[in-house]
Design an enzyme around this catalytic site. Structure first.
Site, PDB file in Angstrom:
ATOM      1  N   TYR A  33      -1.158  -6.403  -0.313  1.00 16.71           N
ATOM      2  CA  TYR A  33      -0.248  -7.033   0.633  1.00 16.71           C
ATOM      3  C   TYR A  33      -0.393  -6.459   2.028  1.00 16.71           C
ATOM      4  O   TYR A  33      -1.075  -5.440   2.229  1.00 16.71           O
ATOM      5  CB  TYR A  33       1.204  -6.907   0.154  1.00 16.71           C
ATOM      6  CG  TYR A  33       1.835  -5.547   0.368  1.00 16.71           C
ATOM      7  CD1 TYR A  33       1.465  -4.460  -0.404  1.00 16.71           C
ATOM      8  CD2 TYR A  33       2.800  -5.347   1.360  1.00 16.71           C
ATOM      9  CE1 TYR A  33       2.055  -3.209  -0.210  1.00 16.71           C
ATOM     10  CE2 TYR A  33       3.387  -4.100   1.563  1.00 16.71           C
ATOM     11  CZ  TYR A  33       3.005  -3.043   0.768  1.00 16.71           C
ATOM     12  OH  TYR A  33       3.567  -1.805   0.976  1.00 16.71           O
ATOM     13  N   HIS A 102      -5.245  -6.954 -19.868  1.00 11.37           N
ATOM     14  CA  HIS A 102      -5.446  -6.010 -18.766  1.00 11.37           C
ATOM     15  C   HIS A 102      -6.737  -6.245 -17.976  1.00 11.37           C
ATOM     16  O   HIS A 102      -6.738  -6.263 -16.765  1.00 11.37           O
ATOM     17  CB  HIS A 102      -5.450  -4.566 -19.285  1.00 11.37           C
ATOM     18  CG  HIS A 102      -4.080  -4.063 -19.644  1.00 11.37           C
ATOM     19  ND1 HIS A 102      -3.320  -4.629 -20.630  1.00 11.37           N
ATOM     20  CD2 HIS A 102      -3.351  -3.040 -19.144  1.00 11.37           C
ATOM     21  CE1 HIS A 102      -2.175  -3.981 -20.728  1.00 11.37           C
ATOM     22  NE2 HIS A 102      -2.154  -3.009 -19.826  1.00 11.37           N
ATOM     23  N   LYS A 147      -3.560  -0.884  -0.015  1.00 11.67           N
ATOM     24  CA  LYS A 147      -2.161  -1.333   0.141  1.00 11.67           C
ATOM     25  C   LYS A 147      -1.860  -2.307  -0.995  1.00 11.67           C
ATOM     26  O   LYS A 147      -1.911  -3.532  -0.836  1.00 11.67           O
ATOM     27  CB  LYS A 147      -1.962  -1.972   1.528  1.00 11.67           C
ATOM     28  CG  LYS A 147      -0.493  -2.037   1.946  1.00 11.67           C
ATOM     29  CD  LYS A 147      -0.380  -2.306   3.432  1.00 11.67           C
ATOM     30  CE  LYS A 147       1.024  -2.678   3.872  1.00 11.67           C
ATOM     31  NZ  LYS A 147       2.006  -1.603   3.833  1.00 11.67           N
ATOM     32  N   LEU A 203      -1.967   5.945   3.028  1.00 13.29           N
ATOM     33  CA  LEU A 203      -2.284   4.635   3.579  1.00 13.29           C
ATOM     34  C   LEU A 203      -2.556   4.841   5.061  1.00 13.29           C
ATOM     35  O   LEU A 203      -1.721   5.418   5.767  1.00 13.29           O
ATOM     36  CB  LEU A 203      -1.113   3.668   3.399  1.00 13.29           C
ATOM     37  CG  LEU A 203      -1.431   2.287   3.956  1.00 13.29           C
ATOM     38  CD1 LEU A 203      -2.327   1.511   2.995  1.00 13.29           C
ATOM     39  CD2 LEU A 203      -0.175   1.500   4.244  1.00 13.29           C
TER      40      LEU A 203
HETATM   41  C1  LIG Z   1       3.011   4.370   2.275  1.00 11.40           C
HETATM   42  C2  LIG Z   1       2.927   3.852   3.669  1.00 11.40           C
HETATM   43  N1  LIG Z   1       2.355   4.622   4.613  1.00 11.40           N
HETATM   44  C3  LIG Z   1       2.271   4.215   5.888  1.00 11.40           C
HETATM   45  C4  LIG Z   1       2.766   2.990   6.290  1.00 11.40           C
HETATM   46  C5  LIG Z   1       2.665   2.575   7.728  1.00 11.40           C
HETATM   47  O1  LIG Z   1       1.673   1.595   7.861  1.00 11.40           O
HETATM   48  P1  LIG Z   1       1.670   0.586   9.093  1.00 11.40           P
HETATM   49  O2  LIG Z   1       1.710   1.405  10.317  1.00 11.40           O
HETATM   50  O3  LIG Z   1       0.400  -0.165   8.951  1.00 11.40           O
HETATM   51  O4  LIG Z   1       2.889  -0.271   8.940  1.00 11.40           O
HETATM   52  C6  LIG Z   1       3.348   2.143   5.331  1.00 11.40           C
HETATM   53  C7  LIG Z   1       3.855   0.839   5.734  1.00 11.40           C
HETATM   54  O5  LIG Z   1       4.295   0.056   4.949  1.00 11.40           O
HETATM   55  C8  LIG Z   1       3.436   2.576   3.989  1.00 11.40           C
HETATM   56  O6  LIG Z   1       3.972   1.809   3.057  1.00 11.40           O
END
Ligand SMILES: Cc1ncc(COP(=O)(O)O)c(C=O)c1O
Length: 279
Positions: A33, A102, A147, A203
């Protein structure tokens, strides 16, 4: 103005927007997503979000349903239909519908969902006073760079924040600071901005990249490295970055005051630069 739903290439009324109970997104969390926001009707960093979406899908061997150009058209069309100036665009791509098994089905067509809703920004006061956070063990899997909608550990971490009556939960692995449950974390010590390096443990936030670029332009030194929980507590400043959070100062973590107890000068400078960029 309506909230907008889109499924597999069609904009449809919200009430009619449903997916199959055999969808692998529902059965396994087998999906990726993105969340994109607009400023005055224009999606911010859309290219970067779409690139991350494509990468996440590729890492999970989900075939990309649309080209970047096609995506840009869908997003623009959705935003025109919704008519919101400040909107939150949510996109999800699942591996599709198949009997529950799965391993990957031999033939599936990804399910694509997009929603567009009005965005409620954070209260201005929160940005001035800063927010609080708690810390918690990072229970997530080894590919946090993807993500994916498999957000159970993040959901549990957010519940900790709710219980502790704080804004965000900061995730700690082996005594080191990874990121927030829905944000990236930056700490300032001796004028240097430090944040966890890109890789499978975090992330890589789109906001993180933009903020690090802003810091470079301001000639603020940055270090992409893991810091210990102790260093986080003793930092001069801590702030969070994220699509809807933007640059948000953290003034207390686990009940310990950070720096002066107010958003610090580097946090404020970067927040001001952010406001210039997006305002
Ligand atoms: C685990 C995590 N880290 C960092 C971020 C920040 O990412 P972004 O700056 O792309 O929104 C998000 C945003 O949803 C997140 O879920």
């Amino acid at each position: 103005m309506p909230d907008i739903a889109f499924i597999n290439g069609r904009f449809i009324p919200w009430e009619e927007a449903t997916v199959s109970i055999d969808d692998r997104g529902f059965q396994f969390g087998d999906a990726v997503y993105e969340v994109i926001r607009t400023y005055r009707g224009i999606p911010f960093q859309l290219g970067a979000h779409l690139a991350r979406l494509e990468r996440s899908a590729k890492e999970l061997f989900i075939p990309p349903p649309y080209s970047k150009t096609q995506w840009m058209q869908w997003v623009q069309q959705g935003l025109s239909l919704a008519g919101y100036q400040e909107a939150k665009v949510y996109i999800q791509i699942t591996r599709g519908v198949a009997p529950r098994e799965h391993s990957f089905p031999s033939e599936t067509c990804p399910t694509v969902v997009m929603t567009i809703r009005a965005l409620q920004g954070l209260p201005a006061e929160m940005r001035q006073t800063g927010v609080t956070a708690c810390t918690w063990e990072d229970l997530r899997w080894g590919r946090c760079d993807i993500k994916s909608v498999n957000l159970l550990a993040n959901v549990l971490a957010r519940e900790e924040a709710k219980k502790a009556r704080v804004f965000e939960t900061i995730l700690i692995r082996d005594g080191l600071v990874m990121e927030g449950a829905l944000s990236n974390v930056m700490a300032v010590q001796g004028g240097v901005v430090m944040t966890a390096p890109e890789g499978p443990r975090i992330l890589s936030g789109v906001t993180r990249t933009v903020v690090l670029d802003l810091a470079k332009k301001e000639e603020i030194p940055i270090e992409e490295r893991f810091i210990s929980l102790e260093s986080l507590y003793s930092a001069n400043e801590v702030f969070l970055t994220g699509t809807t959070l933007e640059v948000l100062g953290v003034v207390r973590i686990d009940g310990k005051t950070i720096g002066s107890g107010q958003p610090g000068p580097i946090t404020k400078a970067l927040a001001a630069r952010w406001a210039l960029l997006t305002g």
